[in-house]
Design a protein around this motif. Structure first.
Motif, PDB file in Angstrom:
ATOM      1  N   THR A 116       0.835  -1.191   0.000  1.00 25.99           N
ATOM      2  CA  THR A 116       0.000   0.000   0.000  1.00 25.99           C
ATOM      3  C   THR A 116       0.878   1.253   0.000  1.00 25.99           C
ATOM      4  N   ALA A 117       0.311   2.358  -0.464  1.00 24.01           N
ATOM      5  CA  ALA A 117       1.050   3.616  -0.560  1.00 24.01           C
ATOM      6  C   ALA A 117       0.953   4.389   0.754  1.00 24.01           C
ATOM      7  N   SER A 118       1.965   5.182   1.030  1.00 27.26           N
ATOM      8  CA  SER A 118       1.946   6.061   2.208  1.00 27.26           C
ATOM      9  C   SER A 118       0.853   7.104   2.019  1.00 27.26           C
ATOM     10  N   ALA A 119       0.028   7.281   3.041  1.00 29.57           N
ATOM     11  CA  ALA A 119      -1.171   8.108   2.888  1.00 29.57           C
ATOM     12  C   ALA A 119      -0.900   9.594   3.009  1.00 29.57           C
ATOM     13  N   ASP A 120       0.154   9.998   3.716  1.00 33.28           N
ATOM     14  CA  ASP A 120       0.353  11.426   3.959  1.00 33.28           C
ATOM     15  C   ASP A 120       1.829  11.722   4.213  1.00 33.28           C
ATOM     16  N   ASP A 121       2.127  13.011   4.314  1.00 32.35           N
ATOM     17  CA  ASP A 121       3.508  13.445   4.516  1.00 32.35           C
ATOM     18  C   ASP A 121       4.064  12.971   5.852  1.00 32.35           C
ATOM     19  N   THR A 122       3.226  12.918   6.878  1.00 36.32           N
ATOM     20  CA  THR A 122       3.683  12.450   8.192  1.00 36.32           C
ATOM     21  C   THR A 122       4.166  11.011   8.102  1.00 36.32           C
ATOM     22  N   THR A 123       3.418  10.186   7.401  1.00 38.26           N
ATOM     23  CA  THR A 123       3.811   8.784   7.219  1.00 38.26           C
ATOM     24  C   THR A 123       5.112   8.686   6.449  1.00 38.26           C
ATOM     25  N   ARG A 124       5.211   9.429   5.354  1.00 38.11           N
ATOM     26  CA  ARG A 124       6.419   9.363   4.529  1.00 38.11           C
ATOM     27  C   ARG A 124       7.644   9.819   5.302  1.00 38.11           C
ATOM     28  N   ALA A 125       7.512  10.882   6.084  1.00 38.85           N
ATOM     29  CA  ALA A 125       8.651  11.390   6.848  1.00 38.85           C
ATOM     30  C   ALA A 125       9.096  10.389   7.905  1.00 38.85           C
ATOM     31  N   LEU A 126       8.142   9.773   8.596  1.00 42.25           N
ATOM     32  CA  LEU A 126       8.483   8.809   9.637  1.00 42.25           C
ATOM     33  C   LEU A 126       9.115   7.562   9.029  1.00 42.25           C
ATOM     34  N   GLU A 127       8.619   7.127   7.886  1.00 43.08           N
ATOM     35  CA  GLU A 127       9.196   5.950   7.236  1.00 43.08           C
ATOM     36  C   GLU A 127      10.635   6.214   6.808  1.00 43.08           C
ATOM     37  N   ARG A 171       8.839   3.695  22.725  1.00 37.04           N
ATOM     38  CA  ARG A 171       8.101   4.236  21.590  1.00 37.04           C
ATOM     39  C   ARG A 171       7.159   3.172  21.044  1.00 37.04           C
ATOM     40  N   VAL A 172       6.002   3.615  20.616  1.00 38.20           N
ATOM     41  CA  VAL A 172       5.060   2.750  19.922  1.00 38.20           C
ATOM     42  C   VAL A 172       4.882   3.275  18.504  1.00 38.20           C
ATOM     43  N   LEU A 173       5.038   2.393  17.537  1.00 45.54           N
ATOM     44  CA  LEU A 173       4.734   2.694  16.146  1.00 45.54           C
ATOM     45  C   LEU A 173       3.422   2.004  15.791  1.00 45.54           C
ATOM     46  N   LEU A 174       2.519   2.752  15.176  1.00 42.72           N
ATOM     47  CA  LEU A 174       1.204   2.215  14.820  1.00 42.72           C
ATOM     48  C   LEU A 174       0.954   2.453  13.338  1.00 42.72           C
ATOM     49  N   GLU A 175       0.886   1.354  12.591  1.00 46.08           N
ATOM     50  CA  GLU A 175       0.552   1.449  11.172  1.00 46.08           C
ATOM     51  C   GLU A 175      -0.870   0.951  10.969  1.00 46.08           C
ATOM     52  N   ARG A 176      -1.679   1.760  10.294  1.00 51.12           N
ATOM     53  CA  ARG A 176      -3.051   1.392   9.959  1.00 51.12           C
ATOM     54  C   ARG A 176      -3.180   1.335   8.440  1.00 51.12           C
ATOM     55  N   ILE A 177      -3.827   0.281   7.952  1.00 44.25           N
ATOM     56  CA  ILE A 177      -3.951   0.065   6.517  1.00 44.25           C
ATOM     57  C   ILE A 177      -5.400   0.245   6.092  1.00 44.25           C
ATOM     58  N   ASP A 178      -5.606   1.060   5.067  1.00 39.41           N
ATOM     59  CA  ASP A 178      -6.924   1.251   4.484  1.00 39.41           C
ATOM     60  C   ASP A 178      -6.980   0.391   3.224  1.00 39.41           C
ATOM     61  N   THR A 179      -7.697  -0.723   3.305  1.00 40.17           N
ATOM     62  CA  THR A 179      -7.719  -1.663   2.186  1.00 40.17           C
ATOM     63  C   THR A 179      -8.513  -1.127   0.991  1.00 40.17           C
ATOM     64  N   THR A 180      -9.405  -0.164   1.236  1.00 40.04           N
ATOM     65  CA  THR A 180     -10.195   0.402   0.142  1.00 40.04           C
ATOM     66  C   THR A 180      -9.340   1.314  -0.737  1.00 40.04           C
ATOM     67  N   SER A 181      -8.614   2.213  -0.106  1.00 40.24           N
ATOM     68  CA  SER A 181      -7.782   3.155  -0.861  1.00 40.24           C
ATOM     69  C   SER A 181      -6.385   2.605  -1.111  1.00 40.24           C
ATOM     70  N   ARG A 182      -6.075   1.447  -0.527  1.00 41.30           N
ATOM     71  CA  ARG A 182      -4.743   0.846  -0.619  1.00 41.30           C
ATOM     72  C   ARG A 182      -3.655   1.827  -0.185  1.00 41.30           C
ATOM     73  N   THR A 183      -3.906   2.454   0.978  1.00 41.10           N
ATOM     74  CA  THR A 183      -2.930   3.342   1.587  1.00 41.10           C
ATOM     75  C   THR A 183      -2.746   2.945   3.046  1.00 41.10           C
ATOM     76  N   HIS A 184      -1.702   3.476   3.659  1.00 41.13           N
ATOM     77  CA  HIS A 184      -1.477   3.236   5.082  1.00 41.13           C
ATOM     78  C   HIS A 184      -0.938   4.498   5.738  1.00 41.13           C
ATOM     79  N   THR A 185      -1.210   4.613   7.034  1.00 47.15           N
ATOM     80  CA  THR A 185      -0.637   5.689   7.841  1.00 47.15           C
ATOM     81  C   THR A 185       0.287   5.074   8.879  1.00 47.15           C
ATOM     82  N   LEU A 186       1.306   5.825   9.283  1.00 46.19           N
ATOM     83  CA  LEU A 186       2.233   5.396  10.332  1.00 46.19           C
ATOM     84  C   LEU A 186       2.382   6.537  11.315  1.00 46.19           C
ATOM     85  N   ARG A 187       2.197   6.236  12.591  1.00 47.18           N
ATOM     86  CA  ARG A 187       2.318   7.228  13.639  1.00 47.18           C
ATOM     87  C   ARG A 187       3.216   6.694  14.756  1.00 47.18           C
ATOM     88  N   GLU A 188       3.797   7.635  15.508  1.00 47.41           N
ATOM     89  CA  GLU A 188       4.691   7.265  16.613  1.00 47.41           C
ATOM     90  C   GLU A 188       4.236   7.951  17.895  1.00 47.41           C
TER      91      GLU A 188
END
Length: 239
Positions: A116-127, A171-188
């Protein structure tokens, strides 16, 4: 789409019997379940680096990580090989592990449509920070849980700072996947103590869905390479 994996070991033999047995147990036996997410080969043919998804993990122990980082080392003169591998919950952690073992950062980039693709800039920066380059503030992997059975799959990772002076060492990393849009978010999120992190973890998996505590301004984001350990959920998480 799935990417087939070629380990480029035609006409090569394992360096020792023990290496051969380990490669069969950890890699070859799962080969048909692997999907290639990234791979890089040095021009001299002596090193290959892979990020793999192990589809068989979903049928194993609940919550086990599904990403495999693999480094194959070949002696092209004697036609023998050795290997190292790690099982990790997030592709970024596998990328970091490979970079720490000599792969270029660009060489670990995921193949197009591999996941899945990174959903936003926050996800991309953290990755990007999670991949790291072997430097920065190192955090070791304590445990993780991969939930791929719900409508909104999640991967939760608990890290601990290697530096004991780190003011927010858990630290906790939390990745959530949206199967409809085929994107994911990552937060810390950041915690002062293991107890605080565990309280959040148990509340999250019990359905209370508390927000991750935000990192204070100027707090270093967790960087790896991670230390791979067997994944096991903290108390309270059941399938």
């Amino acid at each position: 789409m799935p990417h087939a994996v070629d380990f480029r070991l035609d006409d090569f033999e394992a360096a020792t019997e023990q290496v051969g047995e380990a490669f069969w147990q950890h890699i070859e036996i799962h080969e048909t379940d692997f999907t290639g997410l990234a791979e890089h080969h040095t021009p001299d043919g002596q090193h290959s680096y892979y990020v793999l998804h192990d589809g068989s993990a979903t049928w194993g122990i609940p919550g086990e990580p599904q990403i495999v980082a693999l480094h194959i080392q070949r002696d092209t003169s004697t036609r023998v090989f050795r290997f190292q591998h790690a099982i990790l919950p997030l592709p970024g952690m596998a990328q970091s592990w490979l970079i720490a073992r000599g792969c270029s950062k660009e060489g670990t980039r995921l193949l197009p449509d591999a996941r899945t693709a990174s959903a936003d800039d926050t996800t991309r920066a953290l990755e990007e920070r999670l991949m790291g380059d072997g430097g920065g503030d190192h955090f070791a992997l304590l445990t993780s849980y991969t939930d791929d059975t719900s409508d909104t799959p999640e991967i939760t990772v608990l890290l601990h700072a290697v530096n004991e002076q780190e003011p927010l060492p858990f630290r906790v990393l939390l990745e959530r996947i949206d199967t409809t849009s085929r994107t994911h978010t990552l937060r810390e999120g950041a915690f002062r103590t293991y107890a605080e992190a565990t309280i959040w973890w148990e509340a999250h998996w019990s359905g209370e869905a508390p927000e991750l505590p935000a990192l204070p301004a100027g707090t270093p984001i967790a960087a790896l390479p991670a230390v791979a350990v067997p994944a096991s959920p903290p108390p309270g998480r059941t399938r």
